[in-house]
Design a protein around this motif. Structure first.
Motif, PDB file in Angstrom:
ATOM      1  N   VAL A  17       0.758  -1.379  -0.035  1.00 18.64           N
ATOM      2  CA  VAL A  17       0.169   0.091  -0.062  1.00 18.64           C
ATOM      3  C   VAL A  17       0.881   1.224  -0.210  1.00 18.64           C
ATOM      4  CG1 VAL A  17      -2.176  -0.647   0.995  1.00 18.64           C
ATOM      5  CG2 VAL A  17      -0.246  -0.486   2.426  1.00 18.64           C
ATOM      6  N   ILE A  18       0.295   2.317  -0.316  1.00 19.88           N
ATOM      7  CA  ILE A  18       1.224   3.528  -0.418  1.00 19.88           C
ATOM      8  C   ILE A  18       1.426   4.014   0.936  1.00 19.88           C
ATOM      9  CG2 ILE A  18       0.978   5.999  -0.799  1.00 19.88           C
ATOM     10  CD1 ILE A  18      -1.107   5.238  -3.376  1.00 19.88           C
ATOM     11  N   SER A  19       2.596   3.958   1.198  1.00 23.74           N
ATOM     12  CA  SER A  19       3.087   4.574   2.961  1.00 23.74           C
ATOM     13  C   SER A  19       4.277   5.228   2.405  1.00 23.74           C
ATOM     14  CB  SER A  19       3.149   3.043   3.338  1.00 23.74           C
ATOM     15  OG  SER A  19       4.122   3.306   4.602  1.00 23.74           O
ATOM     16  N   PRO A  20       4.212   6.692   2.567  1.00 29.58           N
ATOM     17  CA  PRO A  20       5.203   7.595   2.426  1.00 29.58           C
ATOM     18  C   PRO A  20       6.342   7.231   3.610  1.00 29.58           C
ATOM     19  CG  PRO A  20       3.151   8.827   2.311  1.00 29.58           C
ATOM     20  CD  PRO A  20       2.907   7.453   2.873  1.00 29.58           C
ATOM     21  N   VAL A  21       5.936   6.938   5.053  1.00 29.71           N
ATOM     22  CA  VAL A  21       6.975   6.702   5.871  1.00 29.71           C
ATOM     23  C   VAL A  21       7.713   5.625   5.794  1.00 29.71           C
ATOM     24  CG1 VAL A  21       7.192   6.163   8.409  1.00 29.71           C
ATOM     25  CG2 VAL A  21       5.071   7.218   7.439  1.00 29.71           C
ATOM     26  N   ASP A  22       7.313   4.575   4.843  1.00 32.20           N
ATOM     27  CA  ASP A  22       8.148   3.324   4.298  1.00 32.20           C
ATOM     28  C   ASP A  22       9.019   3.731   2.772  1.00 32.20           C
ATOM     29  OD1 ASP A  22       7.562   1.941   6.774  1.00 32.20           O
ATOM     30  OD2 ASP A  22       5.762   1.658   5.950  1.00 32.20           O
ATOM     31  N   GLU A  51      -3.042   3.724   5.469  1.00 33.14           N
ATOM     32  CA  GLU A  51      -2.369   3.397   4.264  1.00 33.14           C
ATOM     33  C   GLU A  51      -3.152   2.712   3.326  1.00 33.14           C
ATOM     34  OE1 GLU A  51      -1.297   2.499   7.136  1.00 33.14           O
ATOM     35  OE2 GLU A  51       0.626   3.631   7.462  1.00 33.14           O
ATOM     36  N   GLY A  52      -4.165   1.849   3.662  1.00 36.20           N
ATOM     37  CA  GLY A  52      -4.892   1.228   2.941  1.00 36.20           C
ATOM     38  C   GLY A  52      -6.049   2.145   2.190  1.00 36.20           C
ATOM     39  N   GLU A  53      -6.524   2.933   3.197  1.00 30.75           N
ATOM     40  CA  GLU A  53      -7.670   3.968   2.775  1.00 30.75           C
ATOM     41  C   GLU A  53      -6.998   4.959   1.702  1.00 30.75           C
ATOM     42  OE1 GLU A  53     -11.233   4.429   4.857  1.00 30.75           O
ATOM     43  OE2 GLU A  53     -10.553   2.297   4.852  1.00 30.75           O
TER      44      GLU A  53
END
Lengths: 199, 199
Positions: free
Chosen positions: B111-116, B149-151
């Protein structure tokens, strides 16, 4: 599970056989590996595959070893007059990590447990008694776990070693460091009182 | 740890790299294997070693597959007009085990996750949009986890798919079966009320 490749299914199955790893964890571990580099996954597999290659029991202490006599038994700096009897190699590792004991070990590879069909003959007890009879040992420390089976095994060993003129001790049972009397069970509290020491 | 053979040390180290497995568990797993038959240990190692061999992503759904097109995408009995979008193959497995959905899947692999540091380009979103544009799909079910992140990922996908004339749905959020309102968090309760259905 026809919806996933055979290799993935097999890895999940193998992980699932490990103790404490359920189906969900096995899936998670497998997919974790699938996200890793090929070389990392292959190295892991190769390491497991070769795990038991060339391993044997040390002829003296019965711990796993690559040589006839293991590194600890061969270490000239260790005190050969003290023998610490442990249930399994994991206990030996824990004691070595604590860096408090400098004598030798004897690994029983289990405890007497009739429920699991484990009698004295399945353990390295004969080897222990023979080793003690050879002489040179002044003290034997029984460091078995304070479980029913551990106590029974200690009692069994004691019966054979009592006639030999050797000091036999057991590690202290009591409140663990950082523990809380409030949470300790009554058996532990009982042992802690019985084993109280003077300042 | 000079007191244990190298092969044991390496296995403990490798197990310890797995998520959720600490040093103690790694030791326990390794010694569990040491107590198993050689052939069992070797088969486990070989299985892990070959885990990724011949694996690729299915050209359609992006799930792991040994063929260009996976078993699900190739199954003539599946409804090719419905597409269920999931985060990873584990979610697909969970849905397949539930045996409730007979359409096709699309695996985003995250999922889109800027932190990771994971943006849309690291996921199989472009593949999803191209797949939808090819036509033949009447409904897309977004089945991403109800996390932040899913949302966010659902919202991102929606932006691209809204212009296309296709029914887009999401799986229901609410109280899980066997769950307890008493223990449900307020967000779940809110979604459960919003999504209430008529008898």
């Amino acid at each position: 599970m026809s919806f996933i490749p055979k290799s993935i299914e097999q890895a999940i199955e193998e992980f699932g056989k490990l103790p404490g790893i359920g189906m969900k964890s096995a899936e998670r571990l497998t997919f974790y590996l699938l996200g890793k580099k090929n070389e990392d996954v292959e190295r892991f597999g190769e390491t497991i595959k070769k795990l038991k290659t060339g391993l044997r029991y040390c002829e003296k202490c019965q711990n796993f070893s690559t040589e006839a006599i293991c590194g600890i038994c061969n270490d000239p700096k260790r005190d050969t007059s003290v023998l610490c009897v442990v249930e399994d190699p994991l206990d030996l590792i824990a004691l070595e990590k604590a860096n408090t004991y400098r004598g030798l070990y004897h690994v029983l590879h289990g405890v007497i447990s009739p429920v699991d069909g484990i009698g004295p003959d399945e353990l390295k007890i004969v080897e222990l008694i023979e080793r003690v009879k050879k002489g040179g040992i002044k003290e034997i420390i029984l460091a078995l776990n304070p479980s029913l089976e551990g106590e029974a095994t200690s009692a069994y060993i004691l019966r054979y070693l009592k006639p030999v003129d050797i000091k036999i001790t057991r590690i202290a049972r009591g409140i663990p460091m950082g523990g809380d009397l409030n949470y300790a069970d009554s058996q532990t509290l009982k042992k802690a009182f019985e084993g109280r020491g003077q300042y």
